[in-house]
Enzyme design. Structure first.
Site, PDB file in Angstrom:
ATOM      1  N   TYR A   1      11.887   9.497   0.923  1.00  0.00           N
ATOM      2  CA  TYR A   1      11.782   8.370   0.004  1.00  0.00           C
ATOM      3  C   TYR A   1      12.391   8.613  -1.376  1.00  0.00           C
ATOM      4  O   TYR A   1      12.336   7.741  -2.240  1.00  0.00           O
ATOM      5  CB  TYR A   1      10.308   7.967  -0.163  1.00  0.00           C
ATOM      6  CG  TYR A   1       9.675   7.516   1.110  1.00  0.00           C
ATOM      7  CD1 TYR A   1       9.921   6.235   1.628  1.00  0.00           C
ATOM      8  CD2 TYR A   1       8.851   8.363   1.842  1.00  0.00           C
ATOM      9  CE1 TYR A   1       9.348   5.817   2.812  1.00  0.00           C
ATOM     10  CE2 TYR A   1       8.271   7.950   3.035  1.00  0.00           C
ATOM     11  CZ  TYR A   1       8.522   6.680   3.507  1.00  0.00           C
ATOM     12  OH  TYR A   1       7.958   6.271   4.679  1.00  0.00           O
TER      13      TYR A   1
ATOM     14  N   ASN B   1       8.110  -5.663  -0.910  1.00  0.00           N
ATOM     15  CA  ASN B   1       8.078  -4.448  -0.103  1.00  0.00           C
ATOM     16  C   ASN B   1       6.628  -4.292   0.312  1.00  0.00           C
ATOM     17  O   ASN B   1       5.824  -3.694  -0.411  1.00  0.00           O
ATOM     18  CB  ASN B   1       8.554  -3.251  -0.931  1.00  0.00           C
ATOM     19  CG  ASN B   1       8.506  -1.968  -0.116  1.00  0.00           C
ATOM     20  OD1 ASN B   1       7.931  -1.926   0.973  1.00  0.00           O
ATOM     21  ND2 ASN B   1       9.123  -0.923  -0.652  1.00  0.00           N
TER      22      ASN B   1
ATOM     23  N   ALA C   1       2.935  -0.941   4.724  1.00  0.00           N
ATOM     24  CA  ALA C   1       2.301  -1.014   6.046  1.00  0.00           C
ATOM     25  C   ALA C   1       1.798  -2.410   6.395  1.00  0.00           C
ATOM     26  O   ALA C   1       1.671  -2.737   7.576  1.00  0.00           O
ATOM     27  CB  ALA C   1       1.145  -0.018   6.107  1.00  0.00           C
TER      28      ALA C   1
ATOM     29  N   ARG D   1       5.532  11.426  -2.441  1.00  0.00           N
ATOM     30  CA  ARG D   1       5.345  11.392  -0.983  1.00  0.00           C
ATOM     31  C   ARG D   1       6.653  11.611  -0.235  1.00  0.00           C
ATOM     32  O   ARG D   1       7.595  10.849  -0.428  1.00  0.00           O
ATOM     33  CB  ARG D   1       4.775  10.003  -0.656  1.00  0.00           C
ATOM     34  CG  ARG D   1       4.579   9.699   0.794  1.00  0.00           C
ATOM     35  CD  ARG D   1       4.387   8.191   0.934  1.00  0.00           C
ATOM     36  NE  ARG D   1       4.145   7.812   2.318  1.00  0.00           N
ATOM     37  CZ  ARG D   1       4.191   6.578   2.761  1.00  0.00           C
ATOM     38  NH1 ARG D   1       4.450   5.570   1.941  1.00  0.00           N
ATOM     39  NH2 ARG D   1       3.981   6.304   4.021  1.00  0.00           N
TER      40      ARG D   1
ATOM     41  N   GLU E   1      12.830  -9.491   1.867  1.00  0.00           N
ATOM     42  CA  GLU E   1      12.024  -8.376   2.386  1.00  0.00           C
ATOM     43  C   GLU E   1      12.758  -7.073   2.070  1.00  0.00           C
ATOM     44  O   GLU E   1      13.967  -6.973   2.265  1.00  0.00           O
ATOM     45  CB  GLU E   1      11.889  -8.537   3.897  1.00  0.00           C
ATOM     46  CG  GLU E   1      11.077  -7.442   4.546  1.00  0.00           C
ATOM     47  CD  GLU E   1      11.225  -7.449   6.061  1.00  0.00           C
ATOM     48  OE1 GLU E   1      12.159  -8.102   6.587  1.00  0.00           O
ATOM     49  OE2 GLU E   1      10.404  -6.792   6.713  1.00  0.00           O
TER      50      GLU E   1
ATOM     51  N   HIS F   1      12.653  -2.652   2.303  1.00  0.00           N
ATOM     52  CA  HIS F   1      12.049  -1.394   2.747  1.00  0.00           C
ATOM     53  C   HIS F   1      12.903  -0.237   2.265  1.00  0.00           C
ATOM     54  O   HIS F   1      14.137  -0.323   2.298  1.00  0.00           O
ATOM     55  CB  HIS F   1      11.926  -1.342   4.268  1.00  0.00           C
ATOM     56  CG  HIS F   1      10.979  -2.348   4.811  1.00  0.00           C
ATOM     57  ND1 HIS F   1       9.626  -2.247   4.663  1.00  0.00           N
ATOM     58  CD2 HIS F   1      11.208  -3.519   5.445  1.00  0.00           C
ATOM     59  CE1 HIS F   1       9.050  -3.293   5.219  1.00  0.00           C
ATOM     60  NE2 HIS F   1       9.980  -4.088   5.691  1.00  0.00           N
ATOM     61  N   LEU F   2      12.262   0.829   1.857  1.00  0.00           N
ATOM     62  CA  LEU F   2      12.990   2.004   1.384  1.00  0.00           C
ATOM     63  C   LEU F   2      13.708   2.707   2.531  1.00  0.00           C
ATOM     64  O   LEU F   2      14.854   3.101   2.414  1.00  0.00           O
ATOM     65  CB  LEU F   2      12.017   2.987   0.718  1.00  0.00           C
ATOM     66  CG  LEU F   2      11.381   2.474  -0.570  1.00  0.00           C
ATOM     67  CD1 LEU F   2      10.167   3.312  -0.918  1.00  0.00           C
ATOM     68  CD2 LEU F   2      12.403   2.509  -1.708  1.00  0.00           C
ATOM     69  N   SER F   3      12.994   2.864   3.644  1.00  0.00           N
ATOM     70  CA  SER F   3      13.580   3.579   4.783  1.00  0.00           C
ATOM     71  C   SER F   3      13.962   2.588   5.870  1.00  0.00           C
ATOM     72  O   SER F   3      13.698   1.395   5.753  1.00  0.00           O
ATOM     73  CB  SER F   3      12.573   4.579   5.328  1.00  0.00           C
ATOM     74  OG  SER F   3      11.455   3.875   5.830  1.00  0.00           O
TER      75      SER F   3
ATOM     76  N   PRO G   1       0.798  -1.221   0.000  1.00  0.00           N
ATOM     77  CA  PRO G   1       0.000   0.000   0.000  1.00  0.00           C
ATOM     78  C   PRO G   1       0.838   1.282   0.000  1.00  0.00           C
ATOM     79  O   PRO G   1       1.871   1.356   0.667  1.00  0.00           O
ATOM     80  CB  PRO G   1      -0.793  -0.106   1.307  1.00  0.00           C
ATOM     81  CG  PRO G   1      -0.040  -1.042   2.163  1.00  0.00           C
ATOM     82  CD  PRO G   1       0.628  -2.007   1.235  1.00  0.00           C
ATOM     83  N   ASN G   2       0.357   2.245  -0.750  1.00  0.00           N
ATOM     84  CA  ASN G   2       0.897   3.603  -0.824  1.00  0.00           C
ATOM     85  C   ASN G   2       2.205   3.698  -1.618  1.00  0.00           C
ATOM     86  O   ASN G   2       2.695   4.799  -1.839  1.00  0.00           O
ATOM     87  CB  ASN G   2       1.094   4.198   0.591  1.00  0.00           C
ATOM     88  CG  ASN G   2      -0.242   4.377   1.304  1.00  0.00           C
ATOM     89  OD1 ASN G   2      -1.153   5.003   0.758  1.00  0.00           O
ATOM     90  ND2 ASN G   2      -0.391   3.797   2.475  1.00  0.00           N
TER      91      ASN G   2
ATOM     92  N   ARG H   1      11.719   4.810  13.004  1.00  0.00           N
ATOM     93  CA  ARG H   1      10.362   5.348  12.876  1.00  0.00           C
ATOM     94  C   ARG H   1       9.473   4.982  14.083  1.00  0.00           C
ATOM     95  O   ARG H   1       9.992   4.652  15.135  1.00  0.00           O
ATOM     96  CB  ARG H   1       9.757   4.848  11.557  1.00  0.00           C
ATOM     97  CG  ARG H   1      10.667   5.256  10.349  1.00  0.00           C
ATOM     98  CD  ARG H   1      10.043   4.934   9.020  1.00  0.00           C
ATOM     99  NE  ARG H   1       8.841   5.731   8.794  1.00  0.00           N
ATOM    100  CZ  ARG H   1       7.959   5.479   7.826  1.00  0.00           C
ATOM    101  NH1 ARG H   1       8.151   4.448   7.018  1.00  0.00           N
ATOM    102  NH2 ARG H   1       6.888   6.225   7.673  1.00  0.00           N
TER     103      ARG H   1
END
Lengths: 146, 146, 146, 146, 146, 146, 146, 146, 146, 146, 146, 146
Positions: free
Chosen positions: C24, C75, C78, C19, C99, C101-103, C11-12, C108
């Site tokens: 990102y 990826n 959420a 964004r 797996e 993830h960008l960040s 999602p997103n 976080r």
């Protein structure tokens, strides 16, 4: 009672003055040692001033202080939050122990809430920056005298 | 920017190749160092490659990297999960920090969920075994160039 | 072993590039797909690249990958933190799962500590931004070959 | 900057000297006020010294200090551990706030771990008994001057 | 199987006999070493007996024991409660590991509930004071023989 | 009262028979549907049998059952543990709701302890594998009749 | 395989029929025993049916079942939530164990979330009231036959 | 600034008016939409009014609102408590976001304490029943104008 | 039903307009009272508007409202998070109670998650700044009329 | 020993008799005071009977009792659960302290589990309604005499 | 209503008078029974007085009291903190149940905070030592009469 | 001092030798009793050796040991983790209490972390299998003599 004051410093304090100066100030640990030595001498105390990045060496230093110090000031840095070995060593010290921190841990990360030094210390001073060393030495002089 | 790449390894990684080979593979840390040195040289970087079982020494190495490295790759082993001192030292590093693990900690014990390296790192690679070192060096070369 | 590489996005991620660009980056998911396709082709793999905002559809895609993929890069956005259904679907996949993830989630919110993808994945890469896709594809090519 | 130093005391501190003398010493709050007033005068500051058992009144006093003080020393007693209202009031104060405790809370009950004063304070002193007031006044004088 | 018995001691155990004698007894670590050496010799084993305040050195010792010992007795002191590095090192040991404590940790502070040695040990003995060393050596002799 | 029995199946149950056969058996969901339809017909009930990987669609199905079913059997799979939306939908159903699981969740991961279906269900059956469907249909027939 | 079916009932189940009839129904445990005996006989099994308020006696019964039963149905009442001894005894049973509850524990107090029976049981049935006994016996007959 | 007001409704809100009328009132979602449309038109705004049971679709709608809305009112129903995907989507919205609930979640189950919408919303209204929609639209009109 | 509307304000709200204006706006509590009085009069209600820093006085005011108010609006400030006494007093009020907050507590410190007002309130409005008072008065007028 | 009995009542107890009469009975606090005074006189004690809604005033009253009472009965109402200041004040009292509650807190909300009065009290009586005052006075008379 | 008063005592109360006399006094349980019998007779009640170390037997006794008692006083000792079976049995009792403890559990170990008796009791008395039995009998007589 | 040694065994230990022999060995409790009796006789002690599945009976045995034993060895099995009654009984014992376990609980389920025996024991031995009984008897002999 011994006339020697021990000031022990833990990990990363050797970087003082270079590390996040807006949080910790621009004084180096050398500057602080010099100021403390002067204050101690005026108060009639000899000064032993040490820094180490190693937990085991900090334990060694505390054991040494347990045998030779009239008072102990300890800024244990990160080992404050993780070292039970340090806690046990401090329990061996029968003279006053003053816990010292440059910044106010209440305003930092949650993992700095765990504190193994405080329950083994007589008193603590935090958040005054380098001025906290002066305050601790002055207090130690008074405590040694009483 | 510095042309030196630091790769720092924490406790028990000196036993690599002998320890649970089905989990960690049969390559020794010496094999890995050789492969990394070659890759780094091809990418135009010098390599400093270290291993230690001592938390304080690892902190010393990170402080050294803070002064001299263009990028830092750190496989902190068990100190990942317990060392706030290491966390504080990594906060001193202003160049990219890549966290590296041979295995996937998500598939291991609960106490490996606590991680003091990750919040002070730029990025992380885990679960690729020895191949992860190659990937980290390749990424570091790209990051140093940009 | 299958010569098809699946890259699934949650999602997103369709909003990438618009964004929070300072977190990102400015590349869109289309840009990334193009780069991945090229890298995959060079490595001798076909690429299936998908994005969806729906948990059920992501589960459908993973089931499809379980039948047809030689390796899977995911990826999950959420859904990483909330989807047991996704976890169960990934458990059905017998080829390597990476797996991505960008960040760096360690920097976080706390609720991003819960992770249902990691325990069902072989390995993970995070915090490298769009470059992480390149790294994952390169690693997948090596893993498919071995 | 204002030349007035506020020292605010919370619940049960009016019983000082009568209450558990081996923990808190034999000095009364009146004795302490006298000593502080002298020290403050020597340092060129006027002293406002208050005690109250009521949370709301303590909030009133802090609001007053927010308008008139050059520095604020607060020994909030039990409200340290329960008063969000006090926390909010202290957030209104823009001059240095020194948190003060007679004893070392780390050596007491678990419910004294919750602390709403510390995150709104600049610095803190604890465990020095009545001598802590002297230290706080001396520090406040230095802080007002800088 | 190796005929060497390793007994490793962690932080602050060098202070034994001087530290809280009513809790830990008046025997020094030297006294204990002598008694253990005699018992081991009678049982046909050589003894290696070490103490260190440093976590990294303790890890080194355990790695050495992994290569050379027929059995390992470890009184890890405070590192019992904080050292994942020690846990990982003990996992490398394939001979019997006996965890030893002088006092009964169940009757002490909460933070002594966390134990990284026990899950990597075969068995444990605690609360018998110095007599526990005798018991551990006797048991180790039996375990080495079977 | 309605003569229609709804059996709703959640995510990944479409993979039954292919997925971990030693845990879940070799019967497919098609096999199970056939057996249930026969049992239901013998008991005088019509059967509606559905499967979906999507939480929203499962909510749609439950809402439909709320309008048309005489009894509802639901094997919500992973949504059991994460879907408050499903919980709310089940609260709308006034006929008996039987929760069904193939395996015994008490013997699985901790995150399967959270259960949003059970508090909105009348009764539950788990750990009987495919036989659990038979048991649930038989029980539903009895409940519809009373 | 043994042709004897054990049904064991824990504390307060002797009060069934008198206790909160709107929750547990009006059937007594005697009524239930009679119905179970009939069902078991039709299925070719002998029935041993017991009730006790004592944890130790329930453990005795389970040990007896471990030696003599072909299947075991257990409604452990409150001991479900508190008895590790019962858990250990059930671990000794190698035939199928069916956990049974009259009501749906998910709709009751939080302390009924702890369950020591479920992880040692094959399967469970709950919330069907007295009808659950019929279902459990019918299932046990099928399980004994396979 | 856009003149379009988005009102998005999550799972089970399509059942409004039929579901627990004493808690949620007798108005249907259609009734509410009509009232909102009228109020919006009077305030000079166009209205987009949606409902979905699917988390992914709700995310789609929020993304659409991020591009086209002048203000967003969201009653996310159960997804309020479980959807990090929704949280991330709402973070993309730069216009005012008003969280809306018909009932007062503080008086309901514990699992409704987790809230992923609130930290991504500007403001919230809850417990006013259908009247809350009027209040939200009125407030949105004022916010769009300022 | 009484025609009097009570608006009660808790600690530090007397500082409104001076305190963190970018968070709370520049309107003083006096400005707000004036606006509310006008709105109330237009709606046919008398207004009682109070502020206090003392928990006990706030309890007194709520008890007074319990006897005389047609509706109660309460912005309890920090007492929201700590006062069970306030909770008990609000339970005495049989007319509608509207909880009001200027900011959105979901975006603030964790200790603001504890809320003793909400479970004793009918409805709540937060995050709208001073405009929230207008909304609450308007809603109260409608609630008093129905 | 003093012949004066203090009975102190906390917040909302002034509403007794009007508040939830089915829980707390119909007697007012005035009725109770009268009954207690009579009982006390018969037992040879003077009675001081107070009520306040303010935590600080309750602390004042306890301090007064510490100086003048032969025994103290305290129904602290909601401050039981939140007031560390009250706890500290009760610690100053050297005569018997009886904690009193009208209802049984074990059957009420979770936040009433926190209790700062009990650990500073000698004994407690709860759940007997107004009759508890009689019991407490009778017990106090016996305790004062012994 | 029955004229029989049951007083049930749990584990280790048979050791009263010998066990920690400074905590529990020197009276034996026999002394207490005699005093209670006398008080009960004066109040027109018969007394049944029992003690057992066995949880199951205590449950039997409570079930007997459920059938025959006019009031029940229970000092369940350690089973207070662990027995859900006892809780369930007490729920069967429709006459007043008074929980009794000799000491004040609030001043003891944390595991004594869990209490399964209190939520099933009408009222409780604790901390008065043997005098608590007198108080409980006196109260029971009043409760039986009303 | 008494010359009798008590060895008490809790639930399911009567199954020793039949239960999971690879974990607990093949010796029965009878074999162990014989070995212990011999060792005790050689050490000049009489042996009382008991086993029970019932918590209450175990408490009876401990009370008997409190009156007659010179030392007590207890393998409480599952009651170790659940019995506060046992804890209280052990507190009555003034001679040395040795806690014994066959396996190492640190390597088992989480619920075995709760331990009510250890805080009431002098010392403990675990993980040595049947050999632990020998070690405990040998240690008890030494403790009785000193």
């Amino acid at each position: 009672m011994s006339k020697t004051l021990y000031i022990l410093n833990g990990p990363n304090l050797n970087r003082l003055g270079t590390r996040e100066p807006d949080v910790y100030g621009t004084k180096t640990l050398g500057d602080i040692e010099k100021a403390c030595a002067e204050l101690a001498r005026d108060g009639g105390l000899d000064l032993v001033f040490r820094q180490t990045n190693a937990e085991g060496t900090l334990v060694d230093h505390v054991q040494e202080a347990a045998d030779h110090a009239g008072a102990l000031i300890i800024n244990a840095g990160a080992y404050t939050h993780t070292s039970v070995a340090l806690h046990d060593a401090l329990r061996l010290v029968s003279v006053p122990v003053i816990e010292l921190h440059l910044s106010n841990p209440a305003a930092r990360e949650d993992f700095r809430r765990t504190n193994y030094v405080a329950p083994a210390a007589t008193a603590s001073i935090c958040g005054f920056g380098a001025m906290g060393y002066d305050m601790a030495v002055t207090a130690a002089i008074r405590l040694v005298k009483t």
